[in-house]
Design an enzyme around this catalytic site. Structure first.
Site, PDB file in Angstrom:
ATOM      1  N   CYS A 227       7.298   3.582  -6.527  1.00 49.75           N
ATOM      2  CA  CYS A 227       7.768   2.978  -5.260  1.00 49.75           C
ATOM      3  C   CYS A 227       6.806   3.420  -4.169  1.00 49.75           C
ATOM      4  CB  CYS A 227       9.190   3.410  -4.945  1.00 49.75           C
ATOM      5  SG  CYS A 227      10.401   3.028  -6.224  1.00 49.75           S
ATOM      6  N   ALA A 228       5.567   2.968  -4.265  1.00 51.13           N
ATOM      7  CA  ALA A 228       4.472   3.565  -3.490  1.00 51.13           C
ATOM      8  C   ALA A 228       4.563   3.313  -1.997  1.00 51.13           C
ATOM      9  CB  ALA A 228       3.129   3.064  -4.025  1.00 51.13           C
ATOM     10  N   GLY A 231       1.784   4.343   0.470  1.00 52.56           N
ATOM     11  CA  GLY A 231       0.888   5.154  -0.362  1.00 52.56           C
ATOM     12  C   GLY A 231       0.759   6.602   0.045  1.00 52.56           C
ATOM     13  N   LYS A 233       2.559   9.282  -0.570  1.00 53.24           N
ATOM     14  CA  LYS A 233       2.819  10.278  -1.601  1.00 53.24           C
ATOM     15  C   LYS A 233       1.710  10.287  -2.654  1.00 53.24           C
ATOM     16  CE  LYS A 233       6.944  11.075   0.186  1.00 53.24           C
ATOM     17  NZ  LYS A 233       7.156   9.889   1.045  1.00 53.24           N
ATOM     18  N   ASP A 249       4.631  -1.180  -6.146  1.00 49.66           N
ATOM     19  CA  ASP A 249       5.782  -1.357  -5.276  1.00 49.66           C
ATOM     20  C   ASP A 249       6.295  -2.778  -5.451  1.00 49.66           C
ATOM     21  OD1 ASP A 249       6.954   0.317  -2.661  1.00 49.66           O
ATOM     22  OD2 ASP A 249       7.356  -1.839  -2.601  1.00 49.66           O
ATOM     23  N   ASP A 289       9.898   7.529  -5.162  1.00 54.68           N
ATOM     24  CA  ASP A 289      10.447   7.771  -3.824  1.00 54.68           C
ATOM     25  C   ASP A 289      11.195   6.498  -3.459  1.00 54.68           C
ATOM     26  OD1 ASP A 289      11.046   8.597  -1.299  1.00 54.68           O
ATOM     27  OD2 ASP A 289       9.004   8.546  -0.534  1.00 54.68           O
ATOM     28  N   CYS A 342      14.409  10.392   1.089  1.00 52.19           N
ATOM     29  CA  CYS A 342      14.407  11.098   2.376  1.00 52.19           C
ATOM     30  C   CYS A 342      15.817  11.027   2.955  1.00 52.19           C
ATOM     31  CB  CYS A 342      13.367  10.531   3.338  1.00 52.19           C
ATOM     32  SG  CYS A 342      13.431   8.755   3.576  1.00 52.19           S
TER      33      CYS A 342
END
EC number: 2.1.1.176
Length: 388
Positions: A227-228, A231, A233, A249, A289, A342
């Site tokens: 789930c980029a 980018g 991460k 993604d 993520d 998050c």
């Protein structure tokens, strides 16, 4: 613009946001149309609007109305500003204070931090934060610190601090991550520095950096960021270790800047569709993520806190479970599936992992960690899973 004119502008923009307009789009649209406003004016208006949204309910109560005027008045009273001087009347300032508003100014502006959280969310935050809930919610009511990630493939933390200082940006290392710098002065200059333009540093919260640091990356690994998004991460991973990095993604548009960011960072990132990922060899690390409430980052996007509803959470947890199931197919034997949000809400974090493990008894949880705002970071969750 005078200070009073900045307040009047913030009031008008808040009224648009309260009527349903997205905050960032509203601020950007105003800045583009208002060529008379200098950079300091734009920054001041933005600060007024975002501070008001962070403390919307308490400010509205103190100011007497859930309107742009009421919220700004309550905010100024909380901050001890001279509201009477700022509300000085047309043509550029807000209308003078009424007798009722002046009477409110003499009353207490004491605030209980929890009133600035939608009530239905409080039990979930209590589950995660426990006795630290008041301190963490108070942090949500404040502006977020600015953090940079040092690209260890290009420089060191010590050199980055010196390079930034020469360009008018002061920063210091943060204990949560060995790549993190906390910007203490000159945050708005960062994107214009050569240090940033040359890929020595990137903007990234310290909790995200700490999560990447915990992944035990090794040279030669095959890594998939499933789930980029933009980018951040996968670039953080590439900044630590030379490996094969693949980014995917579901919304390809989110990755449109990744090739340019990768070039600046000196990182080779392959962008692949789901079909290409399915045909590829399995990965030693699959990092997810996932889309989430963003509750750990709401001091950065405070209008999201007031827009988010129970039905949004239900839709997100269903999507998260689906992503976790899909991503698990791409993990090599002996590899790691890393699940991240998050968020500070258990239904998106520990509950999600418990449900996955109950449905997949051949997997187990290696470790899990919840970062909180009282640690000096954004709220962030990471669980590492492996096949039994």
């Amino acid at each position: 613009m005078t200070p009073a004119a900045r307040v009047q502008t913030a009031i008008e923009l808040l009224d648009q946001i309260l009527a349903g307009a997205p905050a960032e789009k509203t601020l950007t649209g105003w800045a583009r149309k208002s060529r008379f406003a200098g950079s300091k004016d734009r920054a001041a208006v933005r600060d007024h609007v975002y501070d008001a949204l962070r403390r919307r309910q308490s400010a509205a109560r103190i100011g007497g109305a859930l309107t742009g005027r009421g919220i700004l008045l309550g905010l100024l009273m909380q901050d001890g500003a001279d509201a009477d001087a700022l509300f000085s009347g047309p043509p550029y300032a807000p209308e003078p204070l009424s007798d009722l508003e002046k009477e409110m100014m003499s009353s207490s502006a004491d605030v209980a931090p929890l009133e600035d959280i939608p009530e239905w969310m409080l039990p979930m935050l209590q589950d995660t934060l426990g006795d630290e809930i008041d301190e963490n919610v108070e942090q949500m009511r404040q502006r977020a610190p600015v953090f940079l990630r040092v690209n260890l493939q290009k420089t060191t933390v010590e050199l980055a601090v010196l390079q930034l200082k020469e360009e008018g940006v002061l920063a210091e290392p943060h204990p949560l991550s060995d790549t993190a710098l906390h910007v203490t002065e000159g945050a708005r200059r960062v994107s214009n520095t050569e240090t940033f333009r040359n890929g020595y540093v990137e903007l990234q919260d310290v909790s995200s950096q700490a999560a990447i640091q915990s992944l035990s990356l090794k040279t030669g690994m095959r890594v998939l960021d499933f789930c980029a998004g933009g980018g951040g991460k996968v670039l953080a991973m590439a900044g630590r270790c030379e490996a094969t990095y693949v980014a995917h993604d579901a919304n390809v548009a989110r990755m449109k800047d990744l090739p340019l960011r990768g070039k600046r960072a000196g990182a080779a990132i392959q962008i692949k569709s789901l079909e290409e990922v399915e045909k590829a060899a399995r990965f030693d690390l699959v990092f997810c993520d996932v889309p989430c409430s963003g509750s750990g980052t709401w001091r950065r996007t405070p209008d999201a806190k007031w827009r988010f509803q129970k039905e949004d959470l239900e839709a997100l947890t269903a999507l998260q479970a689906e992503i976790l199931r899909t991503a698990s197919r791409f993990v090599e034997t002996g590899g790691i599936l890393a699940y991240a949000t998050c968020s500070l809400f258990p239904p998106e974090n520990s509950d999600q992992i418990a449900a996955f493990l109950a449905q997949n008894p051949d997997w187990h949880c290696v470790s899990e960690r919840q970062w909180r705002l009282d640690e000096g970071a954004d709220g962030f969750y990471l669980a590492k899973l492996a096949r039994t």
